[in-house]
Design an enzyme around this catalytic site. Structure first.
Site, PDB file in Angstrom:
ATOM      1  N   HIS A   1       4.038 -34.852 -13.464  1.00  0.00           N
ATOM      2  CA  HIS A   1       3.414 -35.810 -14.388  1.00  0.00           C
ATOM      3  C   HIS A   1       3.905 -35.585 -15.823  1.00  0.00           C
ATOM      4  O   HIS A   1       3.242 -35.951 -16.780  1.00  0.00           O
ATOM      5  CB  HIS A   1       1.885 -35.735 -14.343  1.00  0.00           C
TER       6      HIS A   1
ATOM      7  N   SER B   1      22.829 -41.249 -35.139  1.00  0.00           N
ATOM      8  CA  SER B   1      22.025 -42.303 -35.758  1.00  0.00           C
ATOM      9  C   SER B   1      22.625 -42.634 -37.114  1.00  0.00           C
ATOM     10  O   SER B   1      23.004 -41.731 -37.868  1.00  0.00           O
ATOM     11  CB  SER B   1      20.568 -41.850 -35.919  1.00  0.00           C
TER      12      SER B   1
END
Length: 399
Positions: free
Chosen positions: A71, A202
């Site tokens: 999870h 970026s």
């Protein structure tokens, strides 16, 4: 007909019999099946290289403990190499599926306009055996070892397309899963895909190292996965002996499936061959979570020293909640071990705490599982492709 005319000019003496008894699907469908076979050979050769490279990665890191996640929450430890075998196993299934789809391909062969071979039966004056022999010879000369589909309409069944593209779309799901795992691990700074020295992550944030290759794999894999929908729908609407509404769709969907699988494989090879592992980051994360996971070991050790299991459990429970509050409410480090060291109740095992916290004791059989998986499953699966693997070259990308 333009092709028939061109062939007639090139071979004047044969101009009068070129395409005699045949239909356009005799040319196009048989040609498609040849292309499918050769395309799958190319894709399989790239897939086995990816499997081999990722298997080497698993072997290298077979015993490196790392925090497991269920999870996407911290769970019991595994190893970096064991996690990689999960990826390899799915790729092995893709190899099985792709090789099976390739080997199952037959040839449309010489079947006539609606599959009855009526025109060829006429050409051979009703001699059934000659018609069957022609069908066999055409398949054999086309590289299908005399294997042609026993019956068909004007076209070969489009279920063949479903089998072919299904294997590629299924691989797309595997590639997406692998690339997603790498992206998650890159966020944790445990593993990164290769990053060029001058590569810009970026335009605004110069420090970033975005997992661009893995993102590309995910993006293209999503496209590859959905292409099976086109092929399934085309197979479902083949009216009687055939209908032409399959043609335009197939010319887009099937080539795109092959081309997309090709670039996903090339990108995935580039990623797995350049994966960078950061053991110190991995160890730090283990240290932050392992104390909670080790509490059962503490209880077992205390009981062996004569302690009461229930009382020990309560002591651990209280200390664990106190440590969790420091982490969650104060933003501090997990200090459970220090609390256990200072607690008089746990004095009997104080000298054993370090050994009880050794990460290598929490990974179970993971290293052995890696070894046996690679030896018993990967090696036999790759053995038929040894020559391809021996000639593999790095996959270079422009990023």
């Amino acid at each position: 007909m333009a092709h028939v005319h061109a062939f007639g000019i090139a071979a004047p003496q044969a101009a009068g019999i070129i395409h005699l008894g045949a239909t356009s699907c005799f040319v196009t469908d048989n040609a498609d099946l040849i292309i499918f076979r050769d395309a799958m050979d190319l894709l399989i050769s790239k897939l086995v290289v990816v499997i081999d490279s990722l298997s080497q990665f698993a072997r290298t890191h077979r015993a490196l403990p790392t925090l497991g996640f269920t999870h996407f929450q911290p769970a019991q430890l595994t190893t970096v190499g064991k996690r990689a075998t999960l990826w390899v196993q799915e790729l092995l299934w893709d190899l099985r599926n792709m090789q099976r789809a390739r080997d199952d391909l037959g040839f449309r062969g010489v079947k006539g306009t609606t599959g009855t071979q009526a025109s060829f039966l006429s050409l051979f004056n009703g001699d059934d055996e000659k018609v069957e022999e022609l069908d066999r010879l055409v398949a054999e000369l086309s590289g299908f070892k005399g294997k042609s589909y026993p019956v068909c309409g004007q076209t070969y069944s489009r279920k063949v397309d479903v089998d072919f593209v299904s294997a590629l779309s299924s691989f797309g799901a595997t590639a997406h899963r692998i690339a997603t795992d790498i992206r998650l691990l890159a966020n944790l700074k445990e593993i990164e895909e290769p990053f060029e020295r001058d590569q810009i992550g970026s335009s605004a944030m110069a420090y970033k190292r975005n997992p661009m290759r893995s993102e590309r794999v995910c993006s293209l894999s999503r496209h590859l996965m959905v292409l099976i929908g086109d092929v399934l729908q085309t197979a479902s609407v083949q009216w009687l002996e055939r209908t032409l509404d399959d043609s335009a769709n197939r010319r887009i969907a099937i080539p795109e499936a092959c081309l997309t699988a090709d670039i996903v494989l090339a990108t995935l090879q580039n990623v797995v061959e350049g994966l960078v592992v950061y053991p110190q980051v991995i160890a730090r994360r283990i240290r932050s979570e392992l104390p909670f996971m080790a509490t059962e070991n503490f209880i077992m050790a205390m009981v062996q020293k004569g302690g009461d299991r229930q009382e020990c459990h309560e002591q651990i429970r209280v200390l664990s909640h106190e440590a969790a509050a420091v982490v969650k409410q104060q933003g501090g480090d997990n200090d459970l071990i220090e609390r256990v060291r200072k607690c008089a109740y746990f004095a009997p095992i104080a000298g054993e705490l370090d050994s009880l916290l050794d990460p290598s004791t929490f990974i179970g059989r993971a290293p052995v599982q890696v070894d046996r998986f690679l030896a018993d499953f990967v090696a036999p699966a790759l053995a038929p492709y040894a020559d391809i693997i021996a000639q593999k070259k790095p996959a270079e990308l422009s990023v």
